[in-house]
Scaffold this motif. Structure first.
Motif, PDB file in Angstrom:
ATOM      1  N   ALA A 131       0.880  -1.170   0.000  1.00  0.00           N
ATOM      2  CA  ALA A 131       0.000   0.000   0.000  1.00  0.00           C
ATOM      3  C   ALA A 131       0.913   1.214   0.000  1.00  0.00           C
ATOM      4  CB  ALA A 131      -0.918  -0.003   1.225  1.00  0.00           C
ATOM      5  N   PRO A 132       0.411   2.401  -0.336  1.00  0.00           N
ATOM      6  CA  PRO A 132       1.275   3.584  -0.298  1.00  0.00           C
ATOM      7  C   PRO A 132       1.974   3.735   1.050  1.00  0.00           C
ATOM      8  CG  PRO A 132      -0.786   4.114  -1.377  1.00  0.00           C
ATOM      9  CD  PRO A 132      -0.945   2.716  -0.825  1.00  0.00           C
ATOM     10  N   GLN A 218     -18.482 -10.995   4.658  1.00  0.00           N
ATOM     11  CA  GLN A 218     -17.895 -11.157   3.338  1.00  0.00           C
ATOM     12  C   GLN A 218     -17.996  -9.826   2.596  1.00  0.00           C
ATOM     13  OE1 GLN A 218     -16.474 -14.076   1.899  1.00  0.00           O
ATOM     14  NE2 GLN A 218     -15.814 -12.591   0.355  1.00  0.00           N
ATOM     15  N   PRO A 219     -16.881  -9.180   2.271  1.00  0.00           N
ATOM     16  CA  PRO A 219     -16.955  -7.869   1.624  1.00  0.00           C
ATOM     17  C   PRO A 219     -17.628  -7.931   0.255  1.00  0.00           C
ATOM     18  CG  PRO A 219     -14.754  -8.290   2.488  1.00  0.00           C
ATOM     19  CD  PRO A 219     -15.501  -9.584   2.579  1.00  0.00           C
ATOM     20  N   ARG A 220     -18.391  -6.908  -0.041  1.00  0.00           N
ATOM     21  CA  ARG A 220     -18.949  -6.752  -1.374  1.00  0.00           C
ATOM     22  C   ARG A 220     -17.863  -6.242  -2.312  1.00  0.00           C
ATOM     23  NH1 ARG A 220     -24.487  -3.325  -1.057  1.00  0.00           N
ATOM     24  NH2 ARG A 220     -23.718  -2.843  -3.170  1.00  0.00           N
ATOM     25  N   GLN A 221     -17.778  -6.826  -3.489  1.00  0.00           N
ATOM     26  CA  GLN A 221     -16.734  -6.453  -4.422  1.00  0.00           C
ATOM     27  C   GLN A 221     -16.848  -4.995  -4.856  1.00  0.00           C
ATOM     28  OE1 GLN A 221     -14.030  -8.317  -5.332  1.00  0.00           O
ATOM     29  NE2 GLN A 221     -14.797  -9.684  -3.732  1.00  0.00           N
ATOM     30  N   GLY A 276     -10.621  -2.736  -5.075  1.00  0.00           N
ATOM     31  CA  GLY A 276     -10.853  -3.846  -5.998  1.00  0.00           C
ATOM     32  C   GLY A 276      -9.589  -4.374  -6.627  1.00  0.00           C
ATOM     33  N   THR A 277      -8.571  -3.523  -6.717  1.00  0.00           N
ATOM     34  CA  THR A 277      -7.281  -3.944  -7.284  1.00  0.00           C
ATOM     35  C   THR A 277      -6.100  -3.615  -6.376  1.00  0.00           C
ATOM     36  OG1 THR A 277      -7.079  -1.845  -8.482  1.00  0.00           O
ATOM     37  CG2 THR A 277      -8.128  -3.689  -9.648  1.00  0.00           C
TER      38      THR A 277
END
Length: 311
Positions: A131-132, A218-221, A276-277
């Motif tokens: 991550a940054p 469960q995270p939503r995409q 998401g990425t």
């Protein structure tokens, strides 16, 4: 509000480098460090956040200062002495990689997250950007310390990809020491994983699976989750579901700032969002007063609109 400014004497400012100390406390700490070095037979140059000896070796202050901050002033000299003795022992001891077997490398290697700005000459070590401001590296767990794989050492034991795979396996096998649900504003909450292990925070590498495992969420995409790593002993997250994300974000900003400024092994003062990425940094640090502000990108703004609309 300067979130890095822990309550000090009302009339005395916070030290710019060792932010959990007042100016006078930091001066007292640095003077004590010089004294202990001299008692051990070393003359050093004392700087604001580190010392340099005659051989050019650097000795960072943050971790040992944090330990002193959490102890009575009468205990500082012994805390500093024990810290320096461990550091010198690591300098003078045999290279732990020289006699390392393949079996030992397999069982003692961990994927670990570090603060990027605290790592000089990063190119000498295999790593990746997590991550940054945060990098993932390969750590060899030893009885009294942790050694980081240089490129040559990693190549000797199978290279980055093989060692990282085993490092993640070993990370998953570690016990989850303490899981806390931390309340926030408006009925919101976030989750904090806490532990004595220096690898606790590195379990951020196991998200989102670890969140589902420990909280059942469960995270939503299309929404993702919030994440922060204040120091090596704390991992914080919030799975975005609804309008509670607003209170959770505010609470995480404060929790993370305090955890970063007030504990050994700082990793990052920032809160991140999984888009998401990869991780997007949501907070910014003011160079003027040490305060944190939240920056909302168009992409994160769209997520907030979706979450707060109940879609």
């Amino acid at each position: 509000m300067g979130l890095f400014k822990k309550k000090q004497h009302e009339q005395e400012p916070t030290d710019e480098e060792l932010t959990f100390f007042s100016v006078s406390e930091a001066q007292e700490f640095r003077s004590m460090v010089r004294v202990v070095f001299a008692e051990l037979g070393y003359e050093v140059q004392i700087n604001a956040d580190h010392a340099l000896d005659a051989d050019g070796r650097g000795f960072g202050f943050w971790n040992v200062a944090a330990n002193c901050h959490n102890a009575a002033a009468s205990e500082w000299r012994e805390i500093i002495r024990q810290h320096l003795q461990r550091v010198f022992a690591s300098f003078d001891g045999a290279d732990p990689f020289d006699e390392l077997t393949a079996e030992q490398a397999s069982s003692q290697t961990y994927a670990r997250l570090y603060e990027e700005s605290g790592l000089p000459n990063l190119d000498a070590y295999p790593h990746s950007q997590f991550a940054p401001g945060i990098v993932e590296m390969l750590a060899l767990d030893l009885p009294d310390t942790v050694a980081v794989y240089a490129r040559k050492q990693a190549d000797t034991f199978g290279g980055w990809h093989a060692l990282r795979s085993q490092g993640l396996t070993n990370l998953r096998a570690l016990e989850h020491e303490q899981v806390e649900t931390v309340p926030g504003q408006g009925g919101s909450s976030f989750t904090a994983l806490l532990g004595e292990s220096v690898y606790t925070a590195s379990k951020a590498l196991l998200l989102p699976g670890i969140a589902t495992e420990l909280t059942g969420k469960q995270p939503r995409q299309d929404l993702g989750w919030l994440m922060s790593i204040p120091n090596r002993h704390q991992l914080v997250w919030h799975v975005i579901e609804n309008e509670s994300v607003l209170g959770a974000l505010d609470g995480m900003v404060r929790f993370t700032a305090m955890g970063y400024s007030d504990a050994p092994g700082p990793v990052s003062p920032h809160v991140y969002w999984w888009n998401g990425t990869g991780y997007e940094q949501l907070t910014r640090l003011s160079e003027e007063d040490g305060s944190l502000s939240i920056h909302v990108s168009p992409e994160f703004h769209a997520v907030l609109e979706t979450a707060t609309s109940g879609e």
